[in-house]
Design a protein around this motif. Sequence first.
Motif, PDB file in Angstrom:
ATOM      1  N   GLU A 169      73.915  29.089 109.915  1.00  0.00           N
ATOM      2  CA  GLU A 169      72.734  28.601 110.636  1.00  0.00           C
ATOM      3  C   GLU A 169      71.611  29.637 110.590  1.00  0.00           C
ATOM      4  O   GLU A 169      70.430  29.294 110.433  1.00  0.00           O
ATOM      5  N   ARG A 172      69.974  29.493 107.224  1.00  0.00           N
ATOM      6  CA  ARG A 172      69.097  28.313 107.135  1.00  0.00           C
ATOM      7  C   ARG A 172      67.743  28.606 107.779  1.00  0.00           C
ATOM      8  O   ARG A 172      66.690  28.225 107.252  1.00  0.00           O
ATOM      9  N   ARG A 176      64.058  28.634 106.104  1.00  0.00           N
ATOM     10  CA  ARG A 176      63.009  27.779 106.674  1.00  0.00           C
ATOM     11  C   ARG A 176      61.766  28.585 107.055  1.00  0.00           C
ATOM     12  O   ARG A 176      60.641  28.188 106.774  1.00  0.00           O
TER      13      ARG A 176
END
Length: 191
Positions: A169, A172, A176
């Motif tokens: 996570e 990610r 992003r």
Amino acid sequence: MAALVNHLEARLGRMVGSWSAAEQSPPGTPQVGYFTGGALEGVQSFATVGLFSTPLVSRTSGRHQHLELLGCNRPLAGDEYGPFAGVLEYVSERLVTSGDAVLRGDVISLPMPLAPGSVLSSLYASSPVYFDDDFAEVVVENGTTVSVVWLVPIGPSEAAFVKEKGWPEFERELVRQDPDLLDLRRREITL
């Protein structure tokens, strides 16, 4: 060791200096090489050279891991080399003393922030994703496969996020938000 140095220099630039482990360091503490002029323009890189000869054990698989550690940053004004020579020695000493490998997603707390005015006081273990995929591993002269572990500076809220939500996570969010992971004075990402 020539295969390792050639592998590092192919991406990080020429090794223009190195620091030997301090006299009181535990046996197996490697030297730290200083590289400039590599694939990442305006970036100085530091890597352990010889840590792979101390097999470290993965806490998840129980297998031996052969590692070299990498730290990269944009130079800081007034600080010719920055913190990574000492930081990599510090982390290496901890690894050879414990015998434990650092694994992807691990967070290593440091005793102080990496630079004056910085909130980055931990390191996140990652693949060296700012480089080509083949940089992550090298086979050295004795046939040993050595993994290159990039130690990315992170701040306290980022370290807490990794521990709470896990490294997939966190990665990610890095993709992003795309922070400059080479800036030792960057702000933490929004989590």
